[in-house]
Design a protein around this motif. Structure first.
Motif, PDB file in Angstrom:
ATOM      1  N   THR A 152       6.753   5.310  29.411  1.00 12.02           N
ATOM      2  CA  THR A 152       7.676   4.831  28.397  1.00 12.02           C
ATOM      3  C   THR A 152       7.179   3.524  27.789  1.00 12.02           C
ATOM      4  N   THR A 153       7.671   3.272  26.574  1.00 14.18           N
ATOM      5  CA  THR A 153       7.343   2.022  25.882  1.00 14.18           C
ATOM      6  C   THR A 153       8.503   1.034  25.938  1.00 14.18           C
ATOM      7  N   ARG A 154       9.597   1.399  26.556  1.00 10.93           N
ATOM      8  CA  ARG A 154      10.720   0.456  26.630  1.00 10.93           C
ATOM      9  C   ARG A 154      10.445  -0.595  27.693  1.00 10.93           C
ATOM     10  N   PHE A 201       0.573   4.061  24.051  1.00 13.30           N
ATOM     11  CA  PHE A 201       1.249   5.362  24.021  1.00 13.30           C
ATOM     12  C   PHE A 201       0.718   6.209  22.866  1.00 13.30           C
ATOM     13  N   LYS A 202       0.624   5.601  21.685  1.00 12.46           N
ATOM     14  CA  LYS A 202       0.146   6.339  20.510  1.00 12.46           C
ATOM     15  C   LYS A 202      -1.303   6.789  20.682  1.00 12.46           C
ATOM     16  N   TRP A 212       6.243  14.739  24.849  1.00 13.67           N
ATOM     17  CA  TRP A 212       6.635  13.357  24.566  1.00 13.67           C
ATOM     18  C   TRP A 212       7.690  13.375  23.473  1.00 13.67           C
ATOM     19  N   GLU A 213       8.444  12.283  23.400  1.00 12.68           N
ATOM     20  CA  GLU A 213       9.502  12.186  22.407  1.00 12.68           C
ATOM     21  C   GLU A 213       9.808  10.721  22.133  1.00 12.68           C
ATOM     22  N   GLU A 214      10.268  10.449  20.933  1.00  7.18           N
ATOM     23  CA  GLU A 214      10.769   9.122  20.606  1.00  7.18           C
ATOM     24  C   GLU A 214      12.289   9.167  20.730  1.00  7.18           C
ATOM     25  N   GLY A 216      14.148   4.629  19.512  1.00  5.37           N
ATOM     26  CA  GLY A 216      13.096   3.689  19.139  1.00  5.37           C
ATOM     27  C   GLY A 216      12.015   3.475  20.181  1.00  5.37           C
ATOM     28  N   PHE A 217      12.104   4.166  21.312  1.00  4.84           N
ATOM     29  CA  PHE A 217      11.094   4.053  22.371  1.00  4.84           C
ATOM     30  C   PHE A 217      10.470   5.423  22.622  1.00  4.84           C
ATOM     31  N   TYR A 218       9.239   5.411  23.098  1.00  3.26           N
ATOM     32  CA  TYR A 218       8.560   6.652  23.430  1.00  3.26           C
ATOM     33  C   TYR A 218       8.682   6.936  24.925  1.00  3.26           C
ATOM     34  N   TYR A 219       8.806   8.228  25.234  1.00  5.56           N
ATOM     35  CA  TYR A 219       8.824   8.712  26.613  1.00  5.56           C
ATOM     36  C   TYR A 219       7.928   9.936  26.674  1.00  5.56           C
TER      37      TYR A 219
END
Length: 91
Positions: free
Chosen positions: A36-38, A58-59, A70-72, A75-78
């Motif tokens: 995750t990006t959170r 992540f990108k 993966w999913e946004e 506003g965060f990616y997982y």
């Protein structure tokens, strides 16, 4: 034969609680640690609850087809890496 169980629900609905209860009853169940990006919460540990990484990383992993999914979200990616699924299911 191995099975894959996917637990999916909105934030705060008890997914982690459910998974920990299942694992307490069935200790052979393996836990997939998502990316995750959170920001990490005070109660979380990197590599145990999630792999916390930057948006840029992540990108880059998306571009390298690293994730099986993966999913946004908010506003965060997982995402789930292909390798964790392969290593857990195929063993």
């Amino acid at each position: 034969m191995k099975n894959l169980i996917i637990i999916s629900a909105p934030s705060g609905t008890g997914k982690t609680t459910l998974c920990r209860a299942l694992q307490a009853e069935l200790p052979d169940i393996k836990w997939s640690v998502s990316y995750t990006t959170r920001e990490k919460r005070n109660t979380e540990k990197d590599g145990i609850d999630y792999h916390f990484i930057s948006n840029k990383t992540f990108k880059k992993l998306i571009d390298e087809y690293y994730f099986s999914e993966w999913e946004e979200v908010h506003g965060f990616y997982y995402g789930t890496s292909k390798s964790i699924l392969k290593n857990t299911i195929m063993k």
